[in-house]
Design a protein around this motif. Structure first.
Motif, PDB file in Angstrom:
ATOM      1  N   PHE A   1       0.833  -1.199   0.000  1.00 23.98           N
ATOM      2  CA  PHE A   1       0.000   0.000   0.000  1.00 23.98           C
ATOM      3  C   PHE A   1       0.877   1.261   0.000  1.00 23.98           C
ATOM      4  N   VAL A   2       1.919   1.272   0.824  1.00 21.08           N
ATOM      5  CA  VAL A   2       2.827   2.423   0.878  1.00 21.08           C
ATOM      6  C   VAL A   2       3.534   2.589  -0.466  1.00 21.08           C
ATOM      7  N   SER A   3       3.904   1.486  -1.094  1.00 17.96           N
ATOM      8  CA  SER A   3       4.574   1.539  -2.391  1.00 17.96           C
ATOM      9  C   SER A   3       3.659   2.156  -3.445  1.00 17.96           C
ATOM     10  N   LYS A   4       2.374   1.775  -3.449  1.00 20.92           N
ATOM     11  CA  LYS A   4       1.433   2.342  -4.413  1.00 20.92           C
ATOM     12  C   LYS A   4       1.288   3.848  -4.212  1.00 20.92           C
ATOM     13  N   GLN A   5       1.227   4.272  -2.956  1.00 22.79           N
ATOM     14  CA  GLN A   5       1.076   5.707  -2.676  1.00 22.79           C
ATOM     15  C   GLN A   5       2.309   6.490  -3.129  1.00 22.79           C
ATOM     16  N   LEU A   6       3.479   5.918  -2.937  1.00 20.32           N
ATOM     17  CA  LEU A   6       4.699   6.587  -3.385  1.00 20.32           C
ATOM     18  C   LEU A   6       4.771   6.643  -4.906  1.00 20.32           C
ATOM     19  N   ASN A   7       4.301   5.603  -5.583  1.00 21.62           N
ATOM     20  CA  ASN A   7       4.299   5.608  -7.044  1.00 21.62           C
ATOM     21  C   ASN A   7       3.355   6.663  -7.585  1.00 21.62           C
ATOM     22  N   LYS A   8       2.229   6.900  -6.899  1.00 19.32           N
ATOM     23  CA  LYS A   8       1.325   7.967  -7.318  1.00 19.32           C
ATOM     24  C   LYS A   8       2.034   9.314  -7.235  1.00 19.32           C
ATOM     25  N   GLY A   9       2.812   9.487  -6.190  1.00 22.38           N
ATOM     26  CA  GLY A   9       3.538  10.745  -6.036  1.00 22.38           C
ATOM     27  C   GLY A   9       4.592  10.945  -7.101  1.00 22.38           C
ATOM     28  N   THR A  10       5.233   9.869  -7.517  1.00 23.99           N
ATOM     29  CA  THR A  10       6.265  10.003  -8.551  1.00 23.99           C
ATOM     30  C   THR A  10       5.654  10.255  -9.917  1.00 23.99           C
ATOM     31  N   GLU A  11       4.424   9.791 -10.157  1.00 27.56           N
ATOM     32  CA  GLU A  11       3.754  10.067 -11.424  1.00 27.56           C
ATOM     33  C   GLU A  11       3.492  11.555 -11.569  1.00 27.56           C
ATOM     34  N   LYS A  12       3.196  12.225 -10.473  1.00 34.08           N
ATOM     35  CA  LYS A  12       2.877  13.650 -10.525  1.00 34.08           C
ATOM     36  C   LYS A  12       4.106  14.506 -10.813  1.00 34.08           C
ATOM     37  N   VAL A  13       5.283  14.007 -10.532  1.00 32.73           N
ATOM     38  CA  VAL A  13       6.493  14.790 -10.792  1.00 32.73           C
ATOM     39  C   VAL A  13       7.295  14.207 -11.952  1.00 32.73           C
ATOM     40  N   SER A  14       6.680  13.364 -12.773  1.00 28.36           N
ATOM     41  CA  SER A  14       7.393  12.756 -13.894  1.00 28.36           C
ATOM     42  C   SER A  14       7.737  13.786 -14.966  1.00 28.36           C
ATOM     43  N   TYR A  15       7.026  14.906 -15.014  1.00 23.47           N
ATOM     44  CA  TYR A  15       7.311  15.938 -16.001  1.00 23.47           C
ATOM     45  C   TYR A  15       8.680  16.580 -15.760  1.00 23.47           C
ATOM     46  N   LEU A  16       9.254  16.402 -14.609  1.00 20.50           N
ATOM     47  CA  LEU A  16      10.568  16.977 -14.333  1.00 20.50           C
ATOM     48  C   LEU A  16      11.640  16.360 -15.225  1.00 20.50           C
ATOM     49  N   GLY A  17      11.481  15.104 -15.596  1.00 15.36           N
ATOM     50  CA  GLY A  17      12.421  14.473 -16.518  1.00 15.36           C
ATOM     51  C   GLY A  17      12.367  15.119 -17.892  1.00 15.36           C
ATOM     52  N   ILE A  18      11.172  15.480 -18.332  1.00 20.43           N
ATOM     53  CA  ILE A  18      11.010  16.145 -19.632  1.00 20.43           C
ATOM     54  C   ILE A  18      11.664  17.520 -19.594  1.00 20.43           C
ATOM     55  N   ILE A  19      11.504  18.215 -18.489  1.00 19.62           N
ATOM     56  CA  ILE A  19      12.121  19.539 -18.345  1.00 19.62           C
ATOM     57  C   ILE A  19      13.641  19.405 -18.372  1.00 19.62           C
ATOM     58  N   ASN A  20      14.151  18.357 -17.782  1.00 15.67           N
ATOM     59  CA  ASN A  20      15.594  18.140 -17.766  1.00 15.67           C
ATOM     60  C   ASN A  20      16.129  17.922 -19.173  1.00 15.67           C
ATOM     61  N   THR A  21      15.437  17.099 -19.977  1.00 16.65           N
ATOM     62  CA  THR A  21      15.904  16.872 -21.355  1.00 16.65           C
ATOM     63  C   THR A  21      15.768  18.140 -22.187  1.00 16.65           C
ATOM     64  N   ALA A  22      14.728  18.918 -21.934  1.00 16.25           N
ATOM     65  CA  ALA A  22      14.575  20.179 -22.656  1.00 16.25           C
ATOM     66  C   ALA A  22      15.699  21.138 -22.285  1.00 16.25           C
ATOM     67  N   GLY A  23      16.117  21.105 -21.041  1.00 19.00           N
ATOM     68  CA  GLY A  23      17.222  21.964 -20.608  1.00 19.00           C
ATOM     69  C   GLY A  23      18.516  21.626 -21.306  1.00 19.00           C
ATOM     70  N   THR A  24      18.771  20.339 -21.515  1.00 20.67           N
ATOM     71  CA  THR A  24      20.002  19.964 -22.226  1.00 20.67           C
ATOM     72  C   THR A  24      19.930  20.366 -23.686  1.00 20.67           C
ATOM     73  N   GLN A  25      18.730  20.328 -24.277  1.00 20.47           N
ATOM     74  CA  GLN A  25      18.578  20.758 -25.668  1.00 20.47           C
ATOM     75  C   GLN A  25      18.786  22.265 -25.802  1.00 20.47           C
ATOM     76  N   VAL A  26      18.394  23.012 -24.794  1.00 16.25           N
ATOM     77  CA  VAL A  26      18.618  24.458 -24.822  1.00 16.25           C
ATOM     78  C   VAL A  26      20.109  24.758 -24.742  1.00 16.25           C
ATOM     79  N   ASP A  27      20.857  23.918 -24.058  1.00 11.16           N
ATOM     80  CA  ASP A  27      22.301  24.109 -23.985  1.00 11.16           C
ATOM     81  C   ASP A  27      22.938  24.027 -25.371  1.00 11.16           C
ATOM     82  N   TYR A  28      22.376  23.224 -26.271  1.00 14.03           N
ATOM     83  CA  TYR A  28      22.908  23.148 -27.629  1.00 14.03           C
ATOM     84  C   TYR A  28      22.698  24.465 -28.371  1.00 14.03           C
TER      85      TYR A  28
END
Length: 157
Positions: free
Chosen positions: A116-143
């Motif tokens: 149950f605790v694992s499921k709740q933590l996974n829900k929280g990580t889904e909400k911040v998954s967009y941070l990975g996209i922002i990170n890749t966009a940041g590296t593209q801006v460096d180019y």
């Protein structure tokens, strides 16, 4: 001339460079009734120093220390209680009070609660998954920064 001397002494005093004689001159000057108006702010400070230097400690200082025998016996008693606790605890642990089914039931309950605790933590990580996209966009801006320096790009190859 005296006022210039006092101002120089105050500057040295603020920098911590005065001698005891110079500090005594400052105390004498600020203990007078008349002080230059721009130096009035120093008068209470030196008045406090003069007053506090006359204070004396009048209470009796006990030179005989209290007996540490009490603390020695207290530590011996604490060690005795710890040793008794270890032996008493080891004699209790030898008897197995739980059956195998109770142990398996407890294991299943712990497993379910951790799931149950694992499921709740996974829900929280889904909400911040967009941070990975922002990170890749940041590296593209460096180019894009390389277009600011075209000569560097040309001479790299």
């Amino acid at each position: 001339m005296v006022l210039n001397n006092i101002e120089k002494l105050l500057e040295k005093y603020d920098n911590g460079e005065t001698t005891l004689q110079e500090e005594q001159q400052l105390k004498n000057y600020f203990s007078q009734e008349t002080v230059a108006p721009h130096l009035e702010m120093y008068k209470p400070m030196f008045a406090y120093f003069s007053k506090s230097s006359k204070e004396q400690f009048t209470k009796q200082v006990p030179l005989k220390t209290k007996s540490s025998l009490y603390y020695k016996w207290l530590s011996v008693a604490a060690v005795g209680v710890l040793i008794f606790g270890f032996f008493y605890n080891s004699s209790i642990n030898n008897t197995d009070e739980y059956t195998q089914t109770e142990k398996e039931l407890a294991y299943q309950q712990v497993k379910e609660s951790l799931h149950f605790v694992s499921k709740q933590l996974n829900k929280g990580t889904e909400k911040v998954s967009y941070l990975g996209i922002i990170n890749t966009a940041g590296t593209q801006v460096d180019y894009l920064k390389e277009f600011n320096h075209p000569l560097r790009r040309i001479f790299k190859n």
